[in-house]
Design a protein around this motif. Structure first.
Motif, PDB file in Angstrom:
ATOM      1  N   LEU A  74      65.240  92.449 -69.082  1.00  0.00           N
ATOM      2  CA  LEU A  74      64.810  91.170 -69.635  1.00  0.00           C
ATOM      3  C   LEU A  74      65.849  90.601 -70.594  1.00  0.00           C
ATOM      4  O   LEU A  74      66.093  89.394 -70.625  1.00  0.00           O
ATOM      5  N   GLU A  78      68.152  86.867 -70.400  1.00  0.00           N
ATOM      6  CA  GLU A  78      67.932  85.822 -71.395  1.00  0.00           C
ATOM      7  C   GLU A  78      68.907  84.670 -71.171  1.00  0.00           C
ATOM      8  O   GLU A  78      70.085  84.875 -70.902  1.00  0.00           O
ATOM      9  N   TYR A  82      64.297  79.195 -65.699  1.00  0.00           N
ATOM     10  CA  TYR A  82      63.217  79.516 -64.783  1.00  0.00           C
ATOM     11  C   TYR A  82      63.415  78.699 -63.510  1.00  0.00           C
ATOM     12  O   TYR A  82      63.631  77.490 -63.564  1.00  0.00           O
ATOM     13  N   THR A  86      66.480  82.484 -60.394  1.00  0.00           N
ATOM     14  CA  THR A  86      66.009  83.597 -61.216  1.00  0.00           C
ATOM     15  C   THR A  86      64.901  84.366 -60.511  1.00  0.00           C
ATOM     16  O   THR A  86      64.812  85.598 -60.629  1.00  0.00           O
ATOM     17  N   TRP A 138      56.255  90.984 -68.197  1.00  0.00           N
ATOM     18  CA  TRP A 138      56.915  90.132 -67.211  1.00  0.00           C
ATOM     19  C   TRP A 138      56.067  88.967 -66.708  1.00  0.00           C
ATOM     20  O   TRP A 138      56.571  88.068 -66.044  1.00  0.00           O
ATOM     21  N   THR A 141      57.273  85.265 -67.416  1.00  0.00           N
ATOM     22  CA  THR A 141      58.515  84.934 -66.709  1.00  0.00           C
ATOM     23  C   THR A 141      58.258  84.735 -65.227  1.00  0.00           C
ATOM     24  O   THR A 141      58.768  83.782 -64.613  1.00  0.00           O
ATOM     25  N   CYS A 145      58.790  81.142 -63.214  1.00  0.00           N
ATOM     26  CA  CYS A 145      59.759  81.042 -62.115  1.00  0.00           C
ATOM     27  C   CYS A 145      59.082  80.570 -60.833  1.00  0.00           C
ATOM     28  O   CYS A 145      59.633  79.744 -60.091  1.00  0.00           O
TER      29      CYS A 145
END
Length: 233
Positions: A74, A78, A82, A86, A138, A141, A145
């Motif tokens: 992770l 950084e 998104y 990714t 997660w 994220t 995405c």
């Protein structure tokens, strides 16, 4: 006459964890006793409790490998936007890290895998802790995405939640890895493990609803592997 140097508190904790790990991997949480851990670590039970309040605390320390891998992954991502690129990296990285050996981490990786699979067929304590840790770290994220990729027209909208789609990716990679856990393939796909991982990623990208155009643009295994190597170097 040579004298033994006393271990520091942190060194003693590590020696206890190291001794406990194969016991938990072989017998599971409930079937492993503090007495057995103390014997394997060549210390008294009282000394075990001096460093750990309970057997659960020792078991929890064994999740450190997964925590570290997740933290590194992770942190290395950084600053990435998104979106589809990714998302492809997330799928690729998940499959590669599970199915292939990570340089410099192979002993811990193999032991962690054995702990996880033993837990899944036994008390599930370690497995539930492992999956909860992944979920807690997660989900945001993954969802961001997927939403960005859907808005770009790169992923078809699905009635299946994005997090479940990613769990399907994770569990498929685990199942494929299980066939190789002993070091000798239990099933021969007639390709190398690297090729098998690449095929699994392609299967997963199609499975989560990614368009052929997006896959053609973003799924470039060589470039993705270089990015992954930089993340974990």
């Amino acid at each position: 006459m040579a004298y033994k140097t006393a271990l520091s508190g942190e060194e003693r904790r590590l020696s206890i964890i190291t001794a406990a790990r194969p016991l938990f991997a072989e017998k599971g949480f409930h079937a492993t006793s503090i007495r057995e851990i103390a014997k394997a670590a060549n210390v008294s039970e009282a000394l075990i409790y001096k460093h750990f309040p309970s057997k659960e605390a020792i078991y929890d320390e064994l999740l450190d490998y997964a925590r570290e891998m997740l933290r590194v992954g992770l942190t290395g991502m950084e600053g990435m936007e998104y979106g589809t690129r990714t998302l492809v990296l997330l799928v690729f990285g998940l499959v590669e890290v599970i199915m292939l050996d990570v340089p410099g981490r192979i002993p811990d990786q193999k032991m962690h895998e054995r702990l996880l699979f033993q837990s899944l067929t036994g008390d599930t304590v370690f497995a539930r802790g492992h999956f909860k840790m992944l979920r807690d770290n997660w989900e945001n994220t993954v969802i961001a995405c997927f939403r960005a990729a859907e808005e770009a027209g790169d992923v078809a909208e699905s009635p299946i939640p994005p997090t479940n789609l990613m769990w399907f990716v994770h569990h498929l990679a685990m199942a494929l890895n299980l066939c190789h856990l002993s070091g000798e393939a239990a099933f021969d796909y007639e390709v190398s493990r690297e090729e098998l991982a690449e095929q699994a990623v392609l299967f997963c990208l199609k499975g989560i609803g990614m368009t052929d155009e997006a896959i053609g643009e973003y799924y470039r295994p060589g470039e993705l592997r270089e990015t992954l190597d930089r993340v974990y170097e």
